[in-house]
Design a protein around this motif. Structure first.
Motif: not given
Length: 285
Positions: A59-61, A122-127, A186-190, A243-246
């Motif tokens: 997804y892109r926002k 928590d998951t963006l550093s280094g990206k 990416i994410a689990d759901m809305r 846990a499915k989100a990043e």
């Protein structure tokens, strides 16, 4: 591609185009017929909307971001050098900060919960920092820090990044020519804020058994973002299994999605962010 007549299990119906799902109705029941046609139209709207997700499942926002240039000290250089192959000095890089996302309702009638923003942090550093979510081109920069700044009525995802000081993009950022950003994630759901069900714009693709719950009702939300339903606007909240989100990347883009954000001078941005985290702002250089 218009709504077309169709037939399924001996009953008339409507569908979008030649291959969409056929929504049937009972002959003589005008209300049922209109509902079937509405669902076929919403099927078409979902197809054309694309939902901000490409075929890769990402997804892109986009957001008109708050940005500022950071003064480079030894601690920042130390963080950057975690990702560099050869030692980097302050003269080698342009270091900036952006409010990449927040928990406010945006132009697509969606919002993130603060816990998801924290998961992104928590998951963006280094990206990578990209332009226009172009995964075929090499990165223009790299994220070295990400945090959540919570204030009264608002939570922001604040990202620190660096680009090559000699890259023309650094000058365009400094002049405010490049300002809008978009998070790739990416994410689990809305979840629909009206009915509480999961929103899946492709639910029309599934067969009847997959669409029904144990009570025979659709297990997916059928509301459309931004549409008025008896005086209530349909909005949606990203959540589910965190846990499915990043957070995957940050991109510079041509137009933002969220309302109320803008590019600011270093002093004004510092004061805005400081107000969010309730501490005195630094003096502008």
């Amino acid at each position: 591609m218009p709504v077309q007549d169709c037939e399924s299990d001996g009953k008339p119906g409507y569908r979008w185009g030649d291959e969409g799902k056929c929504y049937t109705y009972t002959p003589g029941d005008e209300e049922n017929r209109q509902e079937a046609r509405r669902r076929a139209e919403e099927q078409g709207a979902a197809i054309h909307a694309g939902d901000g997700m490409d075929g890769d499942g990402i997804y892109r926002k986009s957001f008109p971001t708050q940005q500022k240039r950071l003064n480079i000290d030894d601690s920042i250089i130390a963080r950057i050098n975690q990702y560099a192959v050869m030692p980097v000095t302050a003269e080698d890089v342009f270091v900036g900060q952006m409010a990449l996302a927040n928990d406010q309702l945006d132009r697509s009638f969606e919002r993130f919960i603060p816990a998801m923003l924290q998961r992104f942090a928590d998951t963006l550093s280094g990206k990578s920092v990209l332009t226009s979510h172009n995964y075929y081109n090499l990165p223009v920069g790299r994220i070295f820090d990400a945090n959540v700044a919570a204030g009264e009525g608002r939570t922001d995802l604040v990202v620190s990044y660096y680009v090559d000081a000699q890259d023309p993009i650094a000058d365009r950022i400094a002049k405010g020519i490049i300002k809008d950003v978009s998070i790739g994630f990416i994410a689990d759901m809305r979840t629909c804020d009206l009915c509480g069900k999961e929103y899946n714009p492709w639910s029309w693709w599934y067969d009847d058994n997959d669409e029904k719950d144990e009570h025979g009702d659709s297990r997916y939300c059928i509301h459309q973002p931004g549409r008025d339903y008896n005086g209530q606007i349909a909005t949606f909240t990203w959540g589910g299994d965190l846990a499915k989100a990043e957070g995957l990347e940050a991109s510079f883009v041509w137009l933002g999605c969220q309302r109320g954000a803008q590019t600011m001078t270093t002093e004004l941005l510092a004061r805005k962010v400081a107000a969010l985290i309730n501490r005195p702002p630094p003096r502008a250089a």
